[in-house]
Scaffold this active site. Structure first.
Site, PDB file in Angstrom:
ATOM      1  N   CYS A 185      59.809  34.662  43.850  1.00  0.00           N
ATOM      2  CA  CYS A 185      59.714  35.561  42.693  1.00  0.00           C
ATOM      3  C   CYS A 185      58.758  36.718  42.989  1.00  0.00           C
ATOM      4  O   CYS A 185      58.940  37.823  42.470  1.00  0.00           O
ATOM      5  CB  CYS A 185      59.277  34.798  41.452  1.00  0.00           C
ATOM      6  SG  CYS A 185      57.695  33.943  41.605  1.00  0.00           S
ATOM      7  N   HIS A 724      54.055  32.870  38.129  1.00  0.00           N
ATOM      8  CA  HIS A 724      55.401  33.421  38.250  1.00  0.00           C
ATOM      9  C   HIS A 724      55.335  34.938  38.154  1.00  0.00           C
ATOM     10  O   HIS A 724      54.565  35.496  37.370  1.00  0.00           O
ATOM     11  CB  HIS A 724      56.297  32.853  37.142  1.00  0.00           C
ATOM     12  CG  HIS A 724      57.715  33.335  37.212  1.00  0.00           C
ATOM     13  ND1 HIS A 724      58.534  33.091  38.294  1.00  0.00           N
ATOM     14  CD2 HIS A 724      58.458  34.062  36.332  1.00  0.00           C
ATOM     15  CE1 HIS A 724      59.721  33.631  38.084  1.00  0.00           C
ATOM     16  NE2 HIS A 724      59.706  34.236  36.900  1.00  0.00           N
TER      17      HIS A 724
END
Length: 783
Positions: A185, A724
């Protein structure tokens, strides 16, 4: 022994390439391990024959089986090595073979187009022990996202697309997501920000083949630029279908091993590598000339800046330089000879510290060296890289220091002075948070005289103390004053101690004490004070001290308090710069003075082993920029060599913005590291979306616009252990914001893109503004 990297560095291949094979006939799984330098066209034969015991006459081929989905085209069977084919560790591959009846079917019932198996002409080592058994392996755990890229040129469609023109009719490009290949990510967030940079998109969607520099030893032979351009074209032509960036991930792992594997990394660190790598791959300068840098030598800043930029462009000339690079002015001043050195350096992005990461809160207790007031703790905030001079200035303001007064800083350890901070240039970084720091307020006229340190001592009483005699213990903070007399007697020391203790005198309003004491004093003392006719108690006692014995039990001692010599009234003390005296707190002294004021000194800063994550007060992007441009001394590990002193000096450094690029990237320094703690700051930074005006920060006026609009953000959610990454990007043609969360892309309102997760900000220069638009300030958009 294998060759890796750009310069073909020889390395021992300790860990073989591990691949997970799925047989399409029964979905059985087999793990194989082999060298990266084996040829790809030998892989099918080796798997089919050595592992599955198939006949040479049978046919088979291999597919990418990422996320249990077969790719639209099989893996290449050319004469590439597995390393060149970019097969990755723990990659899932699907094997399809022809069955005995001549009809080839996979587990889903689809017909297969197969290729003949070629016999192996060279030996191939397959290792792994029990993991090689046919069928499901035991004790083997594979990565859910084995992300890989496969042997192909940069123009093939190994990511599942047959052409760049697969977008549906009416769909606009730039809205494709990126599949998460396993903790990628961070890469997806950085790539979406770069892909949606208008200047880069326009460049890589066009013909840039002539600018690929394959000869640059600092580059990647043009392969990184080609891989990025290939990926950008897919993202701008695939409609809304997510793209798996396996080929790009493979190139990234090859040229930047720190990003190989599937661990989480920092999106800003990847951005820095990509921008630098793209620059070297696209550098128009084939042979870099040697240029000797010159000192400013008192020349005008404009002349020096132009010279430095010209020299930089003579060695670095690419799209990245044209779009992303600016120039700042760096001023260094020697603290000894005041030599000033001015240089102009290029930058690709600005790393802005959050004010909470560049400032430090310190608590210092201030004592009066003349005994005119009670000690008082003061908490001040100053720059982390400041010096003792800065601390003294902050304390002077906090305690309202008079113009004829000074402060003497000291560290208290074990109830005595451990060291005096007499060098104003000493960095406050040498002061730890758990230390006790005091400051003695004195008259500047007394500075440089004899320094008298009073160390407090008392004797705890218990039943056993009367039998064996207890050891006297130090307590409280030491008191310090200056004495002017060169020939000191015991009476002089006694008078000085009385002055220092005078603020600690107990008040008359205290509650009655037991044992014949009234208001905390002995009756004799009260009678004496009541007959003073409202005169100062302190003055009366001082006048009486000269005609009687000493009021306190005092002992002369050394630095380590290893020896003690009682002081009498007529004792003559040897002159010296520092005299250390022990004061024994007897019962009589306790009755007159309250020692609680000198006990329990606060530490510099109270911290715990864990940092409590609380939402801090919002700060603006401008305050972060102010912190970045603030003058500060260099650290002890970053000393500057002064050409005039011919020595390394801890110079002061000041940065100023001189020239800004068309695309300005701000990196918010949210991650802080210390010796014992690691922390991420979730502070909300209020940044303007439109009309970021940096005119007031510019030291040169080159006629360019200094107004910028935001067009992309790299976000980080969570803490240091993982978290994230996502991205916000604006499609300029649509004037609309979108949220890119790996494969998921969704529209988002402009008011929702400001969050405390903002990590890297991308701004684009506004070429021209009308007077009405320029009247709207960036502060108005921060609301």
């Amino acid at each position: 022994m294998i060759s890796e990297g750009i310069v073909n560095e020889k390395r021992v291949e300790v860990f073989l390439l591990c691949l997970k094979l799925i047989d399409s006939r029964d979905n059985s799984q087999t793990v194989i391990r082999l060298s990266k330098k084996n040829l790809f066209n030998k892989l099918i034969h080796s798997i089919a024959c050595a592992v599955l015991h198939l006949l040479f006459t049978w046919k088979a081929r291999i597919w990418d089986y990422f996320n249990k989905q077969r790719s639209t085209s099989p893996l290449d069977v050319s004469d590439q090595t597995l390393d060149d084919a970019m097969l990755q560790m723990d990659q899932d591959i699907l094997l399809e073979v022809q069955v005995d009846n001549g009809i080839s079917m996979d587990s889903t019932g689809n017909d297969l187009a197969l290729v003949p198996i070629e016999p192996s002409r060279s030996s191939l080592t397959i290792a792994g022990g029990p993991a090689l058994s046919n069928g499901h392996t035991t004790g083997y755990r594979f990565n859910q996202y084995p992300g890989s890229s496969f042997g192909s040129t940069f123009m093939d469609m190994d990511d599942g697309y047959d052409s760049y023109n697969t977008a549906k009719k009416g769909e606009k490009g730039g809205l494709a997501g990126l599949q998460n290949l396993g903790n990628t990510c961070f890469m997806n967030s950085a790539l979406q920000c770069l892909v949606h940079t208008p200047d880069l998109a326009q460049y890589f969607l066009g013909d840039y083949s002539d600018e690929i520099n394959t000869e640059n030893p600092l580059g990647m032979h043009g392969e990184l630029a080609l891989a990025f351009g290939d990926l950008l074209r897919k993202l701008w032509s695939s409609g809304r279908a997510a793209v798996a960036p396996r080929a790009f991930k493979g190139k990234l792992a090859r040229f930047a091993p720190q990003f190989s594997g599937y661990n989480q990394h920092d999106s800003q660190e990847l951005l820095a590598f990509l921008l630098d790598g793209l620059h070297e791959d696209l550098n128009r300068v084939k042979q870099k000339p040697y240029i000797e840098m010159k000192d400013s030598g008192g020349r005008p800043d404009e002349e020096v800046a132009n010279e430095c930029w010209k020299n930089h462009k003579a060695r670095n000339d690419s799209l990245i330089v044209d779009v992303f690079q600016g120039q700042y002015k760096s001023t260094l001043v020697c603290p000894v000879c005041s030599k000033v050195s001015i240089t102009f350096d290029p930058f690709m992005y600005l790393t802005l510290p959050l004010p909470s990461t560049v400032t430090r809160t310190m608590t210092v207790t201030v004592f009066y060296a003349n005994g005119s007031g009670l000690p008082m703790p003061f908490t001040v905030t100053l720059m982390k890289h400041g010096c003792c001079k800065d601390l003294i200035l902050a304390l002077s303001t906090a305690c309202c220091l008079k113009i004829d007064e000074g402060l003497l800083l000291a560290e208290v350890y074990n109830h005595q002075i451990f060291r005096f901070f007499e060098n104003p240039a000493e960095l406050i970084s040498s002061i730890k948070d758990d230390e006790h720091i005091v400051a003695y307020r004195f008259d500047r006229k007394q500075g440089g005289k004899i320094k008298l340190e009073i160390v407090n001592r008392w004797q705890e009483k218990s039943a056993s103390d009367y039998l064996k005699g207890s050891e006297r213990k130090l307590f409280g903070a030491p008191l310090v004053t200056y004495l002017e007399e060169e020939h000191l007697s015991g009476a002089d020391i006694d008078i000085a101690v009385s002055k220092l203790l005078s603020p600690l005198r107990r008040t008359y309003s205290s509650a009655k004490a037991h044992g014949g004491k009234e208001n905390g004093f002995l009756p004799e003392v009260i009678d004496e004070l009541s007959n003073s006719h409202n005169e100062s108690v302190e003055t009366a006692e001082l006048e009486d001290l000269c005609s009687r014995e000493l009021s306190f039990q005092l002992s002369l001692t050394d630095e380590r308090i290893s020896s003690c010599k009682p002081i009498q009234k007529d004792s003559i003390l040897k002159p010296g710069k520092h005299i250390k005296v022990l004061l024994d707190w007897t019962d009589e002294v306790h009755e007159l003075y309250d020692p609680s004021y000198i006990k329990d000194l606060p530490v510099v800063h109270k911290t715990g082993f864990t940092v409590k994550k609380t939402r801090q007060e919002a700060i603006s992007l401008f305050s972060c920029l102010d912190a970045f441009l603030t003058e500060e001394p260099l650290g002890p590990d970053d000393m500057w060599y002064c050409p005039q002193c011919k020595e390394h000096r801890q110079a002061t450094k000041k940065l100023d913005l001189w020239m800004l690029p068309d695309v300005l990237v701000f990196h918010l320094k949210r991650f802080s590291y210390s010796r014992y703690l690691k922390n991420k700051l979730d502070t909300f930074v209020n940044f303007p979306i439109l009309n970021l005006d940096l005119s007031k920060y510019m030291k040169s006026k080159d006629g360019e616009s200094y107004v910028y609009d935001l067009f992309a953000i790299s976000n980080h959610y969570g803490g240091l252990g993982g978290g994230h990454y996502t991205a916000y990007a604006k499609l300029i043609d649509e004037n609309r914001w979108y949220h890119f969360d790996d494969s998921h892309v969704s529209p988002v309102s402009e008011g929702d893109i400001k969050t405390s997760a903002a990590y890297v900000l991308f701004y684009r220069r506004v070429k021209s503004k009308t007077k009405a638009e320029m009247a709207e300030t960036s502060q108005g958009h921060c609301c």
